[in-house]
Design a protein around this motif. Structure first.
Motif, PDB file in Angstrom:
ATOM      1  N   MET A  48      69.362 -37.955  77.435  1.00  0.00           N
ATOM      2  CA  MET A  48      68.029 -37.726  78.011  1.00  0.00           C
ATOM      3  C   MET A  48      67.300 -36.586  77.293  1.00  0.00           C
ATOM      4  N   ASP A  49      68.060 -35.557  76.836  1.00  0.00           N
ATOM      5  CA  ASP A  49      67.420 -34.463  76.093  1.00  0.00           C
ATOM      6  C   ASP A  49      66.820 -34.997  74.794  1.00  0.00           C
ATOM      7  N   GLY A  50      67.608 -35.839  74.112  1.00  0.00           N
ATOM      8  CA  GLY A  50      67.112 -36.447  72.879  1.00  0.00           C
ATOM      9  C   GLY A  50      65.932 -37.366  73.145  1.00  0.00           C
ATOM     10  N   MET A  51      65.940 -38.032  74.300  1.00  0.00           N
ATOM     11  CA  MET A  51      64.856 -38.946  74.640  1.00  0.00           C
ATOM     12  C   MET A  51      63.541 -38.185  74.839  1.00  0.00           C
ATOM     13  N   ALA A  52      63.608 -37.033  75.523  1.00  0.00           N
ATOM     14  CA  ALA A  52      62.400 -36.237  75.754  1.00  0.00           C
ATOM     15  C   ALA A  52      61.798 -35.773  74.432  1.00  0.00           C
ATOM     16  N   GLU A  53      62.651 -35.366  73.500  1.00  0.00           N
ATOM     17  CA  GLU A  53      62.184 -34.927  72.184  1.00  0.00           C
ATOM     18  C   GLU A  53      61.587 -36.100  71.411  1.00  0.00           C
ATOM     19  N   TRP A  54      62.255 -37.268  71.492  1.00  0.00           N
ATOM     20  CA  TRP A  54      61.772 -38.477  70.810  1.00  0.00           C
ATOM     21  C   TRP A  54      60.430 -38.922  71.377  1.00  0.00           C
ATOM     22  N   GLN A  55      60.274 -38.833  72.700  1.00  0.00           N
ATOM     23  CA  GLN A  55      59.065 -39.302  73.382  1.00  0.00           C
ATOM     24  C   GLN A  55      57.842 -38.454  73.015  1.00  0.00           C
ATOM     25  N   LYS A  88      66.714 -44.420  80.839  1.00  0.00           N
ATOM     26  CA  LYS A  88      67.886 -44.123  80.005  1.00  0.00           C
ATOM     27  C   LYS A  88      68.504 -45.408  79.471  1.00  0.00           C
ATOM     28  N   CYS A  89      68.607 -46.426  80.326  1.00  0.00           N
ATOM     29  CA  CYS A  89      69.182 -47.718  79.915  1.00  0.00           C
ATOM     30  C   CYS A  89      68.339 -48.354  78.815  1.00  0.00           C
ATOM     31  N   VAL A  90      67.010 -48.356  78.998  1.00  0.00           N
ATOM     32  CA  VAL A  90      66.115 -48.975  78.006  1.00  0.00           C
ATOM     33  C   VAL A  90      66.150 -48.181  76.700  1.00  0.00           C
ATOM     34  N   TYR A  91      66.158 -46.849  76.801  1.00  0.00           N
ATOM     35  CA  TYR A  91      66.192 -45.995  75.609  1.00  0.00           C
ATOM     36  C   TYR A  91      67.467 -46.238  74.795  1.00  0.00           C
ATOM     37  N   ALA A  97      69.267 -48.944  74.765  1.00  0.00           N
ATOM     38  CA  ALA A  97      69.169 -50.278  74.155  1.00  0.00           C
ATOM     39  C   ALA A  97      68.310 -50.238  72.893  1.00  0.00           C
ATOM     40  N   LEU A  98      67.222 -49.459  72.928  1.00  0.00           N
ATOM     41  CA  LEU A  98      66.329 -49.364  71.775  1.00  0.00           C
ATOM     42  C   LEU A  98      66.982 -48.624  70.610  1.00  0.00           C
ATOM     43  N   MET A  99      67.738 -47.568  70.931  1.00  0.00           N
ATOM     44  CA  MET A  99      68.367 -46.767  69.878  1.00  0.00           C
ATOM     45  C   MET A  99      69.488 -47.531  69.158  1.00  0.00           C
ATOM     46  N   SER A 100      69.999 -48.595  69.802  1.00  0.00           N
ATOM     47  CA  SER A 100      71.082 -49.366  69.175  1.00  0.00           C
ATOM     48  C   SER A 100      70.560 -50.530  68.336  1.00  0.00           C
ATOM     49  N   LEU A 101      69.236 -50.668  68.229  1.00  0.00           N
ATOM     50  CA  LEU A 101      68.660 -51.749  67.429  1.00  0.00           C
ATOM     51  C   LEU A 101      68.882 -51.487  65.942  1.00  0.00           C
ATOM     52  N   ASP A 102      69.132 -52.542  65.189  1.00  0.00           N
ATOM     53  CA  ASP A 102      69.259 -52.487  63.734  1.00  0.00           C
ATOM     54  C   ASP A 102      70.203 -51.367  63.276  1.00  0.00           C
ATOM     55  N   PRO A 103      71.467 -51.370  63.724  1.00  0.00           N
ATOM     56  CA  PRO A 103      72.387 -50.266  63.389  1.00  0.00           C
ATOM     57  C   PRO A 103      72.705 -50.156  61.902  1.00  0.00           C
ATOM     58  N   THR A 104      72.653 -51.269  61.165  1.00  0.00           N
ATOM     59  CA  THR A 104      72.997 -51.227  59.738  1.00  0.00           C
ATOM     60  C   THR A 104      71.788 -50.955  58.847  1.00  0.00           C
ATOM     61  N   GLY A 105      70.570 -51.054  59.418  1.00  0.00           N
ATOM     62  CA  GLY A 105      69.363 -50.821  58.631  1.00  0.00           C
ATOM     63  C   GLY A 105      68.914 -52.001  57.791  1.00  0.00           C
ATOM     64  N   THR A 106      69.582 -53.161  57.918  1.00  0.00           N
ATOM     65  CA  THR A 106      69.192 -54.322  57.103  1.00  0.00           C
ATOM     66  C   THR A 106      67.815 -54.842  57.499  1.00  0.00           C
ATOM     67  N   GLY A 107      67.489 -54.781  58.798  1.00  0.00           N
ATOM     68  CA  GLY A 107      66.169 -55.225  59.254  1.00  0.00           C
ATOM     69  C   GLY A 107      65.063 -54.387  58.646  1.00  0.00           C
ATOM     70  N   ARG A 108      65.264 -53.064  58.619  1.00  0.00           N
ATOM     71  CA  ARG A 108      64.269 -52.164  58.041  1.00  0.00           C
ATOM     72  C   ARG A 108      64.058 -52.466  56.549  1.00  0.00           C
ATOM     73  N   LYS A 109      65.158 -52.683  55.809  1.00  0.00           N
ATOM     74  CA  LYS A 109      65.048 -53.000  54.381  1.00  0.00           C
ATOM     75  C   LYS A 109      64.291 -54.309  54.171  1.00  0.00           C
ATOM     76  N   ARG A 110      64.561 -55.291  55.054  1.00  0.00           N
ATOM     77  CA  ARG A 110      63.903 -56.597  54.925  1.00  0.00           C
ATOM     78  C   ARG A 110      62.398 -56.462  55.177  1.00  0.00           C
ATOM     79  N   TRP A 111      62.011 -55.670  56.204  1.00  0.00           N
ATOM     80  CA  TRP A 111      60.587 -55.484  56.491  1.00  0.00           C
ATOM     81  C   TRP A 111      59.881 -54.815  55.320  1.00  0.00           C
ATOM     82  N   VAL A 112      60.509 -53.765  54.762  1.00  0.00           N
ATOM     83  CA  VAL A 112      59.881 -53.035  53.660  1.00  0.00           C
ATOM     84  C   VAL A 112      59.723 -53.943  52.443  1.00  0.00           C
ATOM     85  N   ALA A 113      60.736 -54.779  52.169  1.00  0.00           N
ATOM     86  CA  ALA A 113      60.686 -55.674  51.005  1.00  0.00           C
ATOM     87  C   ALA A 113      59.546 -56.687  51.119  1.00  0.00           C
TER      88      ALA A 113
END
Length: 329
Positions: free
Chosen positions: A73-80, A293-296, A298-314
């Motif tokens: 939750m501390d990290g979430m407040a900083e992220w928000q 906290k549950c939603v946060y 779930a969001l932080m666990s998206l694209d753990p390997t970074g392949t999605g990010r590389k695909r979007w940038v390409a």
């Protein structure tokens, strides 16, 4: 797993700092990371405790699991509250309803904003919990969009949303030059709501010429052809598209590359699907903080390997050229 005796060496001036197990530490960080990862995957605290007992033969109480996950939750407040980019080519906004037990169990909206950055990556701008018993409201969206602007986002080229009444006005108040675009996926999903399931495939096929049309006149012709075929059976679908036409039409003036970015079903729908899966496993939440906290997680666990990010940038260079021509500077 289980009790471990640690004999920490002593030194004269007390400057020695243990590296693997810190002073006063009660749990190894591996367990914390494991618990947070399992929680992010949608397991309830009871299921996590049972999993740890079954696989590691370690007894961890639900309260301990709650304590571990509360640390995010501390990290979430900083992220928000982090600063945002000055310009986003596209921002998708949507809301997911969750059940929260505060007095009575009631549906509460959790608002979500997803931005496409100038570099082509997807950036979740924040999470906001709506008022108690309140549905998705344009007035609350005005507060959310104003907060995004106050965090540094001076302008947005296109805001993609569902057809909520009053939302285009709220967007215009915050970003006067932004184009409000009705989400094509929402329009299609709402169209299916009025139709029998056996007709869904045929309706989807007949609606495709509308959002792939090269111009507004071609789209109107496609709507007329769709009406000739389906109006007698499903007049509400025709009315839905006619009522949403003003916010749907901007989509047709864009280059095909921009349409791909705006119309992508994977942008916010895949995120919503992950959130709904995590929320559904729990049924309802005791507090608003527990739901966020549950939603946060779930969001932080998206694209753990970074392949999605590389695909979007390409894939981003062609849309970036199209955006530069359509929205100079």
């Amino acid at each position: 797993a289980g009790p471990v005796e640690i004999a920490t060496p002593r030194d004269r001036d007390g400057s020695f700092e243990p590296q693997l197990v810190g002073k006063g530490q009660r749990r190894l960080t591996g367990l914390d990371d494991l618990v947070i990862s399992l929680s992010a995957k949608g397991l309830t605290h009871g299921e996590i405790a049972a999993h740890l007992a079954e696989v590691y033969d370690a007894e961890v109480s639900k309260q301990t699991i709650t304590t571990i996950t509360d640390r995010v939750m501390d990290g979430m407040a900083e992220w928000q509250n982090r600063p945002l980019d000055a310009v986003y080519p596209v921002v998708f906004i949507d809301c997911v309803n969750v059940k929260i037990r505060e007095g009575n169990v009631a549906n509460r909206p959790i608002y979500l904003a997803l931005g496409v950055t100038v570099e082509g990556t997807r950036d979740i701008l924040g999470l906001w919990a709506g008022e108690h018993g309140d549905g998705e409201g344009a007035k609350y969206w005005l507060r959310v969009l104003s907060e995004i602007k106050n965090r540094g986002t001076a302008d947005v080229c296109i805001v993609v949303c569902d057809g909520l009444k009053g939302l285009p006005e709220a967007i215009e108040t915050v970003w006067p030059q932004a184009i409000t675009q009705t989400c094509v996926v929402h329009l299609l999903r709402n169209s299916f709501r009025y139709a029998s399931k056996r007709d869904w495939a045929a309706i989807a096929k007949d609606l495709k010429p509308l959002y792939t049309a090269p111009s507004e006149s071609a789209a109107l012709d496609a709507l007329a052809a769709f009406g000739d075929k389906w109006e007698a059976r499903y007049p509400a679908i025709i009315k839905l598209w006619e009522n949403s036409w003003a916010e749907f039409v901007p989509f047709l003036q864009f280059d095909a590359e921009i349409r791909t970015v705006v119309c992508t079903t994977n942008a916010i729908e895949s995120i919503n699907a992950r959130i709904r899966r995590a929320v559904k496993a729990r049924g309802h939440f005791p507090t608003e903080a527990a739901a966020l906290k549950c939603v946060y997680l779930a969001l932080m666990s998206l694209d753990p390997t970074g392949t999605g990010r590389k695909r979007w940038v390409a894939r981003w260079k062609a849309p970036l050229n199209a955006f530069e021509l359509t929205f100079p500077g």
